[in-house]
Design a protein around this motif. Structure first.
Motif, short mmCIF file in Angstrom:
data_model
loop_
_atom_site.label_atom_id
_atom_site.label_comp_id
_atom_site.label_asym_id
_atom_site.label_seq_id
_atom_site.Cartn_x
_atom_site.Cartn_y
_atom_site.Cartn_z
N LYS A 1 0.81 -1.23 0.00
CA LYS A 1 0.00 0.00 0.00
C LYS A 1 0.84 1.27 0.00
O LYS A 1 0.29 2.37 0.01
CB LYS A 1 -0.94 0.00 1.20
CG LYS A 1 -2.05 -1.04 1.10
CD LYS A 1 -3.04 -0.90 2.25
CE LYS A 1 -4.22 -1.86 2.09
NZ LYS A 1 -5.19 -1.73 3.20
N GLY A 2 2.17 1.12 0.02
CA GLY A 2 3.03 2.29 -0.01
C GLY A 2 3.18 2.99 1.32
O GLY A 2 3.69 4.12 1.38
N VAL A 3 2.73 2.35 2.40
CA VAL A 3 2.89 2.94 3.73
C VAL A 3 4.38 3.01 4.08
O VAL A 3 4.84 3.95 4.73
CB VAL A 3 2.14 2.10 4.79
CG1 VAL A 3 2.40 2.63 6.20
CG2 VAL A 3 0.64 2.12 4.49
N ILE A 4 5.14 2.02 3.63
CA ILE A 4 6.60 2.02 3.81
C ILE A 4 7.24 1.78 2.45
O ILE A 4 6.63 1.22 1.53
CB ILE A 4 7.07 0.96 4.83
CG1 ILE A 4 6.56 -0.44 4.43
CG2 ILE A 4 6.62 1.33 6.23
CD1 ILE A 4 7.05 -1.55 5.35
N ASP A 5 8.49 2.24 2.31
CA ASP A 5 9.23 2.08 1.07
C ASP A 5 10.01 0.77 1.01
O ASP A 5 10.52 0.39 -0.04
CB ASP A 5 10.20 3.25 0.88
CG ASP A 5 9.48 4.58 0.84
OD1 ASP A 5 8.53 4.72 0.05
OD2 ASP A 5 9.86 5.49 1.63
N GLY A 6 10.12 0.13 2.15
CA GLY A 6 10.88 -1.12 2.21
C GLY A 6 10.94 -1.63 3.63
O GLY A 6 10.35 -1.05 4.55
N ALA A 7 11.66 -2.72 3.79
CA ALA A 7 11.74 -3.35 5.11
C ALA A 7 13.11 -3.96 5.33
O ALA A 7 13.75 -4.44 4.39
CB ALA A 7 10.67 -4.44 5.23
N MET A 8 13.54 -3.92 6.59
CA MET A 8 14.71 -4.69 6.98
C MET A 8 14.22 -6.03 7.49
O MET A 8 13.53 -6.12 8.50
CB MET A 8 15.49 -3.96 8.08
CG MET A 8 16.24 -2.74 7.60
SD MET A 8 17.42 -2.13 8.84
CE MET A 8 18.66 -3.41 8.77
N VAL A 9 14.57 -7.08 6.76
CA VAL A 9 14.11 -8.44 7.05
C VAL A 9 15.24 -9.39 6.67
O VAL A 9 15.91 -9.16 5.64
CB VAL A 9 12.84 -8.78 6.22
CG1 VAL A 9 12.41 -10.23 6.43
CG2 VAL A 9 11.69 -7.83 6.57
N PRO A 10 15.48 -10.43 7.42
CA PRO A 10 16.47 -11.42 6.99
C PRO A 10 15.97 -12.15 5.76
O PRO A 10 14.76 -12.23 5.51
CB PRO A 10 16.59 -12.37 8.19
CG PRO A 10 15.27 -12.25 8.88
CD PRO A 10 14.87 -10.81 8.72
N TRP A 11 16.88 -12.72 4.98
CA TRP A 11 16.45 -13.46 3.80
C TRP A 11 15.53 -14.61 4.18
O TRP A 11 14.63 -14.97 3.42
CB TRP A 11 17.67 -13.97 3.02
CG TRP A 11 18.24 -12.92 2.11
CD1 TRP A 11 19.34 -12.14 2.34
CD2 TRP A 11 17.71 -12.51 0.86
NE1 TRP A 11 19.54 -11.27 1.29
CE2 TRP A 11 18.55 -11.47 0.36
CE3 TRP A 11 16.62 -12.90 0.09
CZ2 TRP A 11 18.33 -10.84 -0.85
CZ3 TRP A 11 16.39 -12.27 -1.13
CH2 TRP A 11 17.23 -11.27 -1.59
N GLU A 12 15.71 -15.16 5.36
CA GLU A 12 14.84 -16.24 5.81
C GLU A 12 13.38 -15.82 5.83
O GLU A 12 12.48 -16.64 5.58
CB GLU A 12 15.27 -16.69 7.22
CG GLU A 12 14.44 -17.82 7.81
CD GLU A 12 13.15 -17.32 8.45
OE1 GLU A 12 12.17 -18.10 8.52
OE2 GLU A 12 13.11 -16.15 8.88
N ASP B 1 20.70 -19.78 8.21
CA ASP B 1 21.86 -19.79 7.30
C ASP B 1 21.62 -20.67 6.07
O ASP B 1 21.94 -20.29 4.95
CB ASP B 1 23.11 -20.27 8.02
CG ASP B 1 23.59 -19.32 9.10
OD1 ASP B 1 23.27 -18.11 9.01
OD2 ASP B 1 24.28 -19.77 10.04
N SER B 2 21.07 -21.86 6.29
CA SER B 2 20.99 -22.84 5.21
C SER B 2 19.98 -22.47 4.13
O SER B 2 20.05 -22.98 3.01
CB SER B 2 20.65 -24.22 5.77
OG SER B 2 19.33 -24.24 6.30
N VAL B 3 19.03 -21.60 4.44
CA VAL B 3 17.97 -21.28 3.47
C VAL B 3 18.28 -20.02 2.65
O VAL B 3 17.56 -19.71 1.70
CB VAL B 3 16.60 -21.13 4.16
CG1 VAL B 3 16.23 -22.40 4.91
CG2 VAL B 3 16.57 -19.91 5.09
N VAL B 4 19.32 -19.30 3.01
CA VAL B 4 19.59 -18.02 2.33
C VAL B 4 19.76 -18.18 0.82
O VAL B 4 19.14 -17.44 0.04
CB VAL B 4 20.81 -17.31 2.97
CG1 VAL B 4 21.22 -16.11 2.12
CG2 VAL B 4 20.48 -16.86 4.38
#
Length: 347
Positions: free
Chosen positions: A203-214, A281-284
């Motif tokens: 919805k454009g409330v945020i421009d992005g997110a900090m999230v692990p690849w997992e 680690d294994s799923v990255v």
């Protein structure tokens, strides 16, 4: 007097049933609660296998009843208290969703602190056992771990490669230290749990997110984001979150000794390392491929640019030290011990 055969058979069945009764009576069903979907990586590769293992090793006398996606009610920030208060027997959660309550533990969420989930999870377990067990009053930590390190996932295909390009962007943060880091980098942090991220980005409330690849497939970020940003290969990650798989202490104490042993055999530093490696680690590589297969751009900071980001966030360590010291602990010593454990295990 000779007992007729049918009566002997009935008597034998009765004796067998009586012998089985104590074992049946000791079967324990553990309510396990967490905030991710039942299809998520953590559910299928960590929580379910752990439950299957304790069931197998206890001859099915320990059984889990798993409630994903907050099915027992409440919010992710309330999960720890649900374990402490007995609403659930076991929870998997991010303790620092409750801001300010896990000051010592959150040292592992400082910027550019960890390199891998396996190594930092071992370090985190040992650090808490020695320095922060009071933060886990009312529960028994079974395993403690970190993620594989947060990356940036952005709706812009152009992406971000410099501090100047990040400036003013609204970026999701998981915890207060993540928020503090983003603010130091010039971004506008918006703190929210992972389940809220997809809608906020769409919805454009945020421009992005900090999230692990997992966490990418759980939040469908490979579909919503158009670009991603990592640190240079082998370098400490932007940020991290701490996780806890904890059991209500009274529930654990109520178990017979042999069932406690099954739980104990599946707890501790080794299990924490397993959670970090197996779940994160294994799923990255596979989850990274989900994004590139869709044509998303994946960028990495240059070494020179990363040095600028590290310099911009350098004061956050000192702020954490002051906050912990204000509570009566030696913040500087705790920070150095956490770093020493990371150097030992997270290489």
């Amino acid at each position: 007097m000779r007992i007729p055969s049918p009566f002997r058979q009935l008597a034998a069945l009765a004796l067998a049933a009586a012998a089985m009764a104590p074992a049946l009576a000791q079967q324990v069903v553990l309510k396990v609660h967490h905030f991710l979907p039942g299809t998520s990586n953590v559910h299928t590769n960590l929580i379910q296998p752990w439950c299957d293992k304790i069931a197998r090793e206890s001859a099915d006398r320990l059984k889990c009843q798993i409630y994903p996606a907050m099915q027992l009610g409440g919010t992710p920030a309330q999960l720890f208290d649900q374990a402490r208060d007995g609403v659930a027997d076991i929870v998997w959660t991010i303790p620092t969703y409750s801001a300010g309550r896990f000051l010592k533990s959150e040292v592992f969420e400082l910027p550019f602190f960890t390199r891998s989930a396996k190594g930092s999870s071992q370090a985190f377990w040992y650090f808490v056992q020695k320095n922060a067990m009071e933060e886990y009053a009312g529960v028994k930590p079974l395993w403690l771990h970190t993620n594989d390190g947060s990356s940036f996932h952005l709706t812009s295909a152009k992406g971000v490669k410099t501090l100047e390009e990040l400036k003013g962007m609204k970026i999701r943060a998981a915890t207060r230290l993540n928020s503090r880091m983003l603010a130091a980098l010039g971004a506008a942090p918006v703190q929210m749990p992972l389940p809220a991220v997809p809608e906020a980005m769409a919805k454009g409330v945020i421009d992005g997110a900090m999230v692990p690849w997992e966490g990418v497939p759980a939040a469908k970020l490979q579909e919503i984001a158009k670009s991603h940003l990592d640190v240079p290969a082998g370098q400490p990650k932007f940020a991290n979150s701490i996780f806890a798989f904890v059991m209500n202490k009274a529930r654990y104490d109520s178990l017979p000794a042999d069932l406690k042993k099954v739980i104990d055999n599946n707890s501790g530093a080794e299990t924490s390392a397993w959670a970090g490696e197996k779940g994160f680690d294994s799923v990255v590589p596979a989850f990274h491929k989900l994004a590139t297969d869709r044509g998303n751009q994946v960028f990495a900071l240059s070494a020179a640019e990363m040095a600028r980001w590290e310099k911009a966030t350098a004061e956050i360590d000192g702020l954490w030290v002051k906050e912990v010291s204000a509570k009566g602990a030696n913040g500087a010593a705790l920070l150095e011990e956490a770093r020493a454990l990371s150097r030992q295990y997270d290489r």
